[in-house]
Design a protein around this motif. Structure first.
Motif, PDB file in Angstrom:
ATOM      1  N   ASN A   1      44.939  38.792  25.380  1.00 44.14           N
ATOM      2  CA  ASN A   1      43.500  39.080  25.433  1.00 44.14           C
ATOM      3  C   ASN A   1      42.698  38.030  26.206  1.00 44.14           C
ATOM      4  O   ASN A   1      41.492  37.882  26.000  1.00 44.14           O
ATOM      5  CB  ASN A   1      42.908  39.242  24.028  1.00 44.14           C
ATOM      6  N   SER A   2      43.364  37.328  27.100  1.00 45.39           N
ATOM      7  CA  SER A   2      42.631  36.439  28.000  1.00 45.39           C
ATOM      8  C   SER A   2      41.745  37.281  28.909  1.00 45.39           C
ATOM      9  O   SER A   2      42.069  38.422  29.249  1.00 45.39           O
ATOM     10  CB  SER A   2      43.601  35.601  28.843  1.00 45.39           C
ATOM     11  N   LYS A   3      40.629  36.689  29.299  1.00 45.32           N
ATOM     12  CA  LYS A   3      39.653  37.420  30.115  1.00 45.32           C
ATOM     13  C   LYS A   3      39.551  36.785  31.497  1.00 45.32           C
ATOM     14  O   LYS A   3      39.488  35.556  31.625  1.00 45.32           O
ATOM     15  CB  LYS A   3      38.279  37.400  29.444  1.00 45.32           C
TER      16      LYS A   3
ATOM     17  N   ILE B   1      45.931  41.260  29.575  1.00 48.01           N
ATOM     18  CA  ILE B   1      44.758  40.615  30.148  1.00 48.01           C
ATOM     19  C   ILE B   1      43.610  41.608  30.277  1.00 48.01           C
ATOM     20  O   ILE B   1      43.820  42.808  30.472  1.00 48.01           O
ATOM     21  CB  ILE B   1      45.093  39.991  31.522  1.00 48.01           C
ATOM     22  N   ILE B   2      42.379  41.109  30.126  1.00 56.25           N
ATOM     23  CA  ILE B   2      41.175  41.935  30.256  1.00 56.25           C
ATOM     24  C   ILE B   2      40.451  41.512  31.524  1.00 56.25           C
ATOM     25  O   ILE B   2      40.236  40.315  31.752  1.00 56.25           O
ATOM     26  CB  ILE B   2      40.250  41.757  29.036  1.00 56.25           C
ATOM     27  N   VAL B   3      40.087  42.481  32.360  1.00 54.11           N
ATOM     28  CA  VAL B   3      39.491  42.175  33.656  1.00 54.11           C
ATOM     29  C   VAL B   3      38.057  42.678  33.725  1.00 54.11           C
ATOM     30  O   VAL B   3      37.791  43.870  33.545  1.00 54.11           O
ATOM     31  CB  VAL B   3      40.309  42.792  34.808  1.00 54.11           C
ATOM     32  N   TYR B   4      37.138  41.769  33.984  1.00 54.61           N
ATOM     33  CA  TYR B   4      35.751  42.104  34.312  1.00 54.61           C
ATOM     34  C   TYR B   4      35.615  41.936  35.811  1.00 54.61           C
ATOM     35  O   TYR B   4      35.970  40.883  36.362  1.00 54.61           O
ATOM     36  CB  TYR B   4      34.777  41.193  33.569  1.00 54.61           C
ATOM     37  N   ALA B   5      35.140  42.983  36.492  1.00 55.72           N
ATOM     38  CA  ALA B   5      35.090  42.959  37.948  1.00 55.72           C
ATOM     39  C   ALA B   5      33.682  43.288  38.425  1.00 55.72           C
ATOM     40  O   ALA B   5      33.103  44.300  38.018  1.00 55.72           O
ATOM     41  CB  ALA B   5      36.084  43.970  38.528  1.00 55.72           C
ATOM     42  N   CYS B   6      33.131  42.439  39.265  1.00 56.95           N
ATOM     43  CA  CYS B   6      31.786  42.702  39.777  1.00 56.95           C
ATOM     44  C   CYS B   6      31.768  42.684  41.292  1.00 56.95           C
ATOM     45  O   CYS B   6      32.631  42.088  41.948  1.00 56.95           O
ATOM     46  CB  CYS B   6      30.786  41.674  39.220  1.00 56.95           C
ATOM     47  N   ASP B   7      30.752  43.331  41.834  1.00 58.80           N
ATOM     48  CA  ASP B   7      30.534  43.344  43.275  1.00 58.80           C
ATOM     49  C   ASP B   7      29.057  43.641  43.511  1.00 58.80           C
ATOM     50  O   ASP B   7      28.401  44.274  42.667  1.00 58.80           O
ATOM     51  CB  ASP B   7      31.408  44.411  43.955  1.00 58.80           C
TER      52      ASP B   7
END
Length: 322
Positions: A88-90, A112-118
Motif C-alpha cells: 500500500n505504498s503510494k 502499490i497505489i498510483v496517483y497520477a496528475c497532468d
C-alpha cells in the motif's frame, strides 16, 4: 530477447561536450540569453500556464493512438524501490501523459497505489483509456488520476500529510485550497468518496519523468518544493529528464530558443536541457538530499535511416530528510 540497456554509458558525456562546444554549427546553443526585463505578474503566469496546458492538450490529441509513446519498463530497474516497497505504498506520478510510466508501475507491483496528475485534460483521458484497456480490475482500484498544474498551483491537500482535524471539513466538501490563494476541486470521478478520507498521509514516492523540462526554468524551484511538500519524511523522488547536449537539443534551430538551454517547439510545448549542477541546485535548494545523480548516455539507431543517435538523459534520486 535481449533487454535494452537504458541506463548505461555508451559514450562519455565530457567527450560529447567537447565535440559540441568546438563545433561552430552548434555555437548558438552556447550563447547567453538576455531575459526580458519586464516583470511577469501572477496573472501573466496563469495565462502562460494555460497556454502551456492548451499546447499539451493539442499534443496529446494529435498522438491519441498512443503509438507515439512506449512503456518505460526500464524505470523499475532504475528505481527498484517501486517494486520492493511495502504494501500500500503510494506514488505520485507528476506529468503522467498517456501513462507510459503509470502502467509499468502498476504492473510491476500489485500492492502499490498510483496517483497520477497532468496539466492536460486530454492527457488524463489518454492515461485512463490506457489503464482501463489493460482489463486489470486491480489497476482501476489502485489508480487515481487528477488534473493539476503543479507549476502554478499546489497539490491538493488530501495528498499531503496534514493533521486529520484540519482536513475533515475540506475532505467532506471535496474542495480544497490550492495553497496559493485559489480553490479547486481535485477529486475526479475516478476517485471514490470512500478513498477521500482525511489525512491520506502523504506519498512514499514522487516520479518526475520527462516532466520538469516542460516548465519554464523560473517556475521549477516552486514546483519542486510542491513535490517535497507531499512526500513523507524519508520519501524518495525519482527524476529522469533531458540532459545537456542531447540529440534533440542540437536539432533545435536558433529561433526556437526562449531562454538559456530552453526551447519552444513549433506546437507551443517547451523543453529545457539540464546539466548536473542545475539539477543538484534545484533539488537540494528545495530541501532534498541527493542520493544519485548522473548522466545517462545512450546510443540508439534510427531504424528508418540507420543513423546513430546520441541521447543524453539525467538520472536522479533524491530523498526528503527524516
Amino acid at each position: 530477447m535481449r533487454k535494452a540497456e537504458y541506463f548505461s554509458k555508451d559514450f562519455d558525456w565530457d567527450e560529447l561536450r567537447v565535440q559540441v562546444e568546438n563545433d561552430p554549427s552548434f555555437s548558438y546553443h552556447l550563447l547567453p540569453f538576455q531575459p526580458n526585463p519586464i516583470s511577469i505578474s501572477l496573472a501573466d503566469e496563469v495565462h502562460y500556464a494555460a497556454a502551456g496546458s492548451h499546447a499539451w492538450n493539442a499534443f496529446h490529441h494529435r498522438h491519441a493512438s498512443g503509438k507515439f509513446f512506449k512503456e518505460r519498463r526500464y524505470l523499475l530497474e532504475e528505481f527498484p524501490e517501486l517494486v520492493n516497497c511495502k504494501e500500500n505504498s503510494k506514488v505520485l506520478e507528476v506529468g503522467c501523459g498517456n501513462g507510459s510510466t503509470v502502467l509499468p508501475i502498476l504492473r510491476g507491483n500489485e500492492n502499490i497505489i498510483v496517483y497520477a496528475c497532468d496539466c492536460s485534460n486530454e492527457a488524463l483521458e489518454r492515461v485512463k483509456e490506457t489503464v482501463y484497456a489493460s482489463n486489470k480490475v486491480s489497476f482501476e482500484h489502485r489508480f487515481h488520476p487528477f488534473c493539476c498544474d503543479f507549476s502554478v498551483t499546489a497539490f491538493p491537500t488530501w495528498l499531503a500529510c496534514n493533521p486529520c482535524e484540519e482536513n475533515i471539513a475540506q475532505t467532506q466538501q471535496l474542495c480544497f485550497s490550492d495553497g496559493r490563494g485559489k480553490s479547486q476541486k481535485n477529486l475526479n470521478d475516478s476517485y471514490s468518496l470512500s478513498e477521500s478520507r482525511c489525512c491520506i498521509g502523504g506519498v512514499d514516492f514522487v516520479t518526475l519523468i520527462f516532466t520538469l523540462s516542460a516548465l519554464p526554468l523560473h517556475r521549477m524551484p516552486e514546483s519542486i518544493k510542491e513535490c517535497f511538500s507531499v512526500l513523507k519524511p524519508g520519501g524518495l523522488l525519482f527524476f529522469r529528464d533531458y540532459g545537456l547536449y542531447d540529440m534533440s537539443m542540437l536539432r533545435f534551430e536558433m529561433d526556437k530558443r526562449v531562454g538559456f538551454r530552453e526551447y519552444m517547439r513549433s506546437d507551443g510545448t517547451r523543453s529545457y536541457f539540464f546539466c548536473l549542477d542545475t539539477v543538484r541546485n534545484l533539488f537540494v535548494g528545495a530541501g532534498f538530499t541527493e542520493l544519485e545523480l548522473e548522466y545517462c548516455c545512450v546510443k540508439s539507431v534510427n531504424r528508418r535511416n540507420g543513423k546513430s543517435m546520441r541521447r543524453v538523459w539525467i538520472h536522479g534520486k533524491f530523498q526528503k530528510p527524516v
